[in-house]
Design an enzyme around this catalytic site. Structure first.
Site, PDB file in Angstrom:
ATOM      1  N   LYS A  33       0.833  -1.214   0.000  1.00 46.62           N
ATOM      2  CA  LYS A  33       0.000   0.000   0.000  1.00 46.62           C
ATOM      3  C   LYS A  33       0.866   1.263   0.000  1.00 46.62           C
ATOM      4  O   LYS A  33       2.070   1.192   0.275  1.00 46.62           O
ATOM      5  CB  LYS A  33      -0.912  -0.012   1.228  1.00 46.62           C
ATOM      6  CG  LYS A  33      -0.169  -0.046   2.557  1.00 46.62           C
ATOM      7  CD  LYS A  33      -1.124  -0.270   3.731  1.00 46.62           C
ATOM      8  CE  LYS A  33      -0.369  -0.390   5.041  1.00 46.62           C
ATOM      9  NZ  LYS A  33      -1.255  -0.747   6.159  1.00 46.62           N
ATOM     10  N   ARG A 127     -10.680  -0.194  15.772  1.00 52.33           N
ATOM     11  CA  ARG A 127     -10.518   0.688  14.630  1.00 52.33           C
ATOM     12  C   ARG A 127     -11.488   0.226  13.547  1.00 52.33           C
ATOM     13  O   ARG A 127     -12.441   0.900  13.220  1.00 52.33           O
ATOM     14  CB  ARG A 127      -9.050   0.583  14.178  1.00 52.33           C
ATOM     15  CG  ARG A 127      -8.603   1.548  13.155  1.00 52.33           C
ATOM     16  CD  ARG A 127      -7.120   1.403  12.887  1.00 52.33           C
ATOM     17  NE  ARG A 127      -6.766   0.154  12.213  1.00 52.33           N
ATOM     18  CZ  ARG A 127      -5.592  -0.069  11.611  1.00 52.33           C
ATOM     19  NH1 ARG A 127      -4.656   0.855  11.617  1.00 52.33           N
ATOM     20  NH2 ARG A 127      -5.346  -1.219  11.021  1.00 52.33           N
ATOM     21  N   TYR A 244      15.178  31.450   5.680  1.00 56.13           N
ATOM     22  CA  TYR A 244      13.940  32.079   6.143  1.00 56.13           C
ATOM     23  C   TYR A 244      14.011  32.470   7.619  1.00 56.13           C
ATOM     24  O   TYR A 244      14.517  31.706   8.441  1.00 56.13           O
ATOM     25  CB  TYR A 244      12.743  31.142   5.929  1.00 56.13           C
ATOM     26  CG  TYR A 244      12.296  31.080   4.492  1.00 56.13           C
ATOM     27  CD1 TYR A 244      11.842  32.231   3.828  1.00 56.13           C
ATOM     28  CD2 TYR A 244      12.325  29.882   3.786  1.00 56.13           C
ATOM     29  CE1 TYR A 244      11.439  32.176   2.509  1.00 56.13           C
ATOM     30  CE2 TYR A 244      11.919  29.816   2.464  1.00 56.13           C
ATOM     31  CZ  TYR A 244      11.478  30.972   1.833  1.00 56.13           C
ATOM     32  OH  TYR A 244      11.083  30.928   0.533  1.00 56.13           O
ATOM     33  N   MET A 291      10.958  24.498   1.024  1.00 56.71           N
ATOM     34  CA  MET A 291      10.190  23.574   0.194  1.00 56.71           C
ATOM     35  C   MET A 291      11.112  22.789  -0.744  1.00 56.71           C
ATOM     36  O   MET A 291      10.919  21.602  -0.980  1.00 56.71           O
ATOM     37  CB  MET A 291       9.129  24.325  -0.620  1.00 56.71           C
ATOM     38  CG  MET A 291       8.147  23.390  -1.292  1.00 56.71           C
ATOM     39  SD  MET A 291       6.979  24.242  -2.342  1.00 56.71           S
ATOM     40  CE  MET A 291       6.025  25.157  -1.155  1.00 56.71           C
TER      41      MET A 291
HETATM   42  C1  LIG Z   1      -0.472  -1.866   6.808  1.00 58.23           C
HETATM   43  C2  LIG Z   1      -1.060  -3.124   7.314  1.00 58.23           C
HETATM   44  C3  LIG Z   1      -0.255  -4.261   7.522  1.00 58.23           C
HETATM   45  C4  LIG Z   1       1.256  -4.228   7.383  1.00 58.23           C
HETATM   46  O1  LIG Z   1       1.822  -3.720   8.561  1.00 58.23           O
HETATM   47  P1  LIG Z   1       3.422  -3.642   8.766  1.00 58.23           P
HETATM   48  O2  LIG Z   1       3.572  -3.178  10.162  1.00 58.23           O
HETATM   49  O3  LIG Z   1       3.920  -2.653   7.774  1.00 58.23           O
HETATM   50  O4  LIG Z   1       3.953  -5.003   8.510  1.00 58.23           O
HETATM   51  C5  LIG Z   1      -0.881  -5.441   7.900  1.00 58.23           C
HETATM   52  N1  LIG Z   1      -2.218  -5.495   8.101  1.00 58.23           N
HETATM   53  C6  LIG Z   1      -3.011  -4.413   7.943  1.00 58.23           C
HETATM   54  C7  LIG Z   1      -4.467  -4.536   8.196  1.00 58.23           C
HETATM   55  C8  LIG Z   1      -2.456  -3.198   7.558  1.00 58.23           C
HETATM   56  O5  LIG Z   1      -3.253  -2.124   7.432  1.00 58.23           O
END
Ligand SMILES: *Cc1c(COP(=O)(O)O)cnc(C)c1O
Length: 347
Positions: A33, A127, A244, A291
């Site tokens: 992701k 969550r 700055y 930036m």
């Molecule tokens: C992002 C995520 C992971 C991976 O977590 P890491 O700590 O990066 O290994 C696993 N399960 C879910 C539901 C996640 O959102």
């Protein structure tokens, strides 16, 4: 071309994958992701594909891009964000998470029983996911709907902490809730992979360990080096300020080097001195992150030239330690690096 790059060692990445695989006999889901945790690693699919069971992403755009590169299962980690998403889920043949009842209506409107469904139970993270009671009701409902393949999942809140008692209670709760269910199970992320072998079940979902942001104590290596070439060196006299708000004032005559990277590239905003490395020596930044620029005090006795590389972090850097100086975490350091920074591979 601007010489600012995040250089990535595919060799270290392969090493991390082998460390991960040595820790478990369960299937590995590579969590890719947020654009491979900021690393834009489309190229690694070739390395990962023969060695992992599946991938996980958050958005349909990520899934669409990934589907062009792999035939393996791709999990949408938060499932549908709106009803229309199920059309793409079906078309791209995605696995999807069901964590809330509002997501069921869309399932009924599309024929999704060939997609693998991941049913999420809340074991304490509070969550996402169903309560224990809702979970078994929904499980039975989905069995009735004839889903061919269901994975039961939950997520640990404190897996990076090997002494946090909440983990064991979440694992026990997950066991108790899913005990009589014959479907596959998945609970562990990277932290759980290393710290809680009893949490591995059928599929381990690893992200940060692949990308070398954490768990160096288990043999994980950093895989990235962030660096930028000096584009200017200036003489600054005693008493003059740099940048700055005149945030830094020279206490003696010196030279200031500028590099073309800033918070617009996703580097954290800072006003405290930050250590960088030039030709193997350490120097301190001066003033605030701009930036598009960072300024460095290189003193007077130097052999530094325009065009020399300045390393902001390297393969030896422990990103978890580094992130603390920005009140951040390694996940954020990596995912913040913007698309503007070239991603190159160490040859
Ligand atoms: C992002 C995520 C992971 C991976 O977590 P890491 O700590 O990066 O290994 C696993 N399960 C879910 C539901 C996640 O959102």
């Amino acid at each position: 071309m601007r010489k600012t790059e995040l250089q990535i060692s595919l060799r270290n990445l392969e090493h991390n994958l082998s460390v991960i695989k040595s820790k478990t006999t369960s299937d590995i889901q590579a969590v890719v992701k947020a654009n491979f945790y900021g690393l834009q690693l489309e190229k690694i699919i070739e390395i990962l594909d023969p060695q992992v069971e599946s991938y996980a992403v958050i958005t349909l755009d990520e899934a669409r891009a990934l589907r062009k590169l792999t035939k393996l299962p791709i999990l949408l980690l938060q499932g549908a964000h709106e009803n229309d998403d199920y059309e793409d889920i079906k078309q791209l043949e995605l696995d999807f998470v069901l964590h809330s009842s509002w997501q069921i209506k869309g399932i009924d409107e599309h024929n999704l029983t060939n997609n693998r469904l991941w049913l999420k139970v809340n074991t304490g993270m509070n969550r996402l996911g169903f309560s224990e009671q809702e979970f078994s009701e929904h499980y039975n409902l989905m069995i009735k709907k004839n889903f061919k393949d269901i994975v039961l999942m939950s997520h640990l809140a404190s897996s990076s902490d090997s002494s946090n008692k909440q983990n064991q209670s979440q694992i026990s709760k997950f066991n108790k809730i899913t005990n009589d269910m014959s479907s596959k199970k998945s609970l562990a992320n990277s932290g759980a992979l290393f710290n809680y072998p009893k949490s591995h079940f059928d599929i381990v979902r690893t992200g940060i360990a692949l990308y070398g942001g954490k768990y160096h104590e288990f043999g994980i290596k950093s895989i990235s080096c962030l660096r930028s070439k000096i584009i200017s060196i200036k003489k600054v006299s005693k008493g003059e300020t740099v940048g700055y708000d005149g945030a830094w004032r020279a206490e003696q005559d010196t030279h200031i080097a500028a590099i073309g990277i800033g918070y617009g590239d996703g580097f954290p905003y800072f006003s405290e001195p930050y250590n960088v490395s030039i030709n193997g020596n350490t120097y301190k930044t001066v003033g605030k992150t701009n930036m598009d620029l960072i300024t460095i005090n290189i003193g007077n006795e130097h052999k530094i030239n325009v065009g020399d590389w300045v390393q902001l972090w390297g393969y030896e850097t422990n990103l978890t330690e580094l992130s603390k100086s920005f009140h951040s975490i390694s996940y954020q350091l990596l995912t913040n690096i913007s698309r503007r920074v070239a991603k190159n591979y160490l040859e």
